[in-house]
Enzyme design. Structure first.
Site, mmCIF file in Angstrom:
data_model
loop_
_atom_site.group_PDB
_atom_site.id
_atom_site.type_symbol
_atom_site.label_atom_id
_atom_site.label_comp_id
_atom_site.label_asym_id
_atom_site.label_seq_id
_atom_site.Cartn_x
_atom_site.Cartn_y
_atom_site.Cartn_z
ATOM 1 N N HIS A 1 -9.030 -14.177 26.357
ATOM 2 C CA HIS A 1 -9.012 -12.898 27.075
ATOM 3 C C HIS A 1 -8.848 -13.138 28.572
ATOM 4 O O HIS A 1 -8.009 -12.515 29.232
ATOM 5 C CB HIS A 1 -10.312 -12.137 26.780
ATOM 6 N N GLU A 2 -9.646 -14.050 29.108
ATOM 7 C CA GLU A 2 -9.584 -14.317 30.548
ATOM 8 C C GLU A 2 -8.281 -15.005 30.922
ATOM 9 O O GLU A 2 -7.737 -14.768 32.005
ATOM 10 C CB GLU A 2 -10.786 -15.158 30.987
ATOM 11 N N HIS B 1 -5.593 -12.417 31.513
ATOM 12 C CA HIS B 1 -5.669 -11.899 32.884
ATOM 13 C C HIS B 1 -5.019 -12.892 33.849
ATOM 14 O O HIS B 1 -4.226 -12.517 34.715
ATOM 15 C CB HIS B 1 -7.122 -11.683 33.313
#
Length: 148
Positions: free
Chosen positions: A67-68, A71
């Site tokens: 998820h990170e 980003h």
């Protein structure tokens, strides 16, 4: 798992799933309370909540890292990196990252350590922190407060 092992894991996942290198820092941040991880826009580092490792299995940790990294890679590419952006949602689904991190287990509440009472009426004042009894008076009768 140490910060060095986390850094190696993030670099491995980035190369394997995103086919791009991770060139910044990844580390555990114990100050994170309600989130699984955080991508920092200013310096491009990734913070991971250590409770994702202790409270959950490794698959959950890998989902948070993916998820990170979504980003991270989208932001560096100048594309939509926010949760609401379609590019973010598509990339997250493509790599199999977690959309939401599970809520960490609740913190234990610190027990009351100091018991103050009014010298006149006996009104109790339980406190977690010490207080200067010369500065405060009883809220009920105005009498002096003392440590019980």
């Amino acid at each position: 798992m140490t910060d060095i092992e986390l850094q190696a894991l993030v670099q491995q996942i980035s190369q394997r799933d995103f086919h791009q290198p991770f060139l910044h820092r990844a580390y555990f941040n114990a100050r994170l309370r309600s989130t699984g991880g955080r991508y920092q826009l200013q310096n491009h580092n990734i913070d991971i909540n250590p409770k994702m490792l202790t409270d959950f299995d490794e698959a959950t940790l890998i989902g948070v890292i993916k998820h990170e990294l979504c980003h991270y890679h989208l932001h560096l590419a100048g594309r939509g990196y926010q949760h609401r952006d379609a590019e973010f949602k598509q990339l997250l689904a493509a790599v199999g990252g977690s959309r939401y991190a599970p809520a960490p287990k609740k913190r234990t509440v610190q027990a009351v350590r100091y018991h103050y009472v009014c010298a006149n009426c006996g009104q109790a004042y339980p406190r977690k922190r010490r207080m200067d009894t010369r500065r405060y008076r009883c809220s009920r009768c105005g009498g002096p407060i003392k440590l019980a």
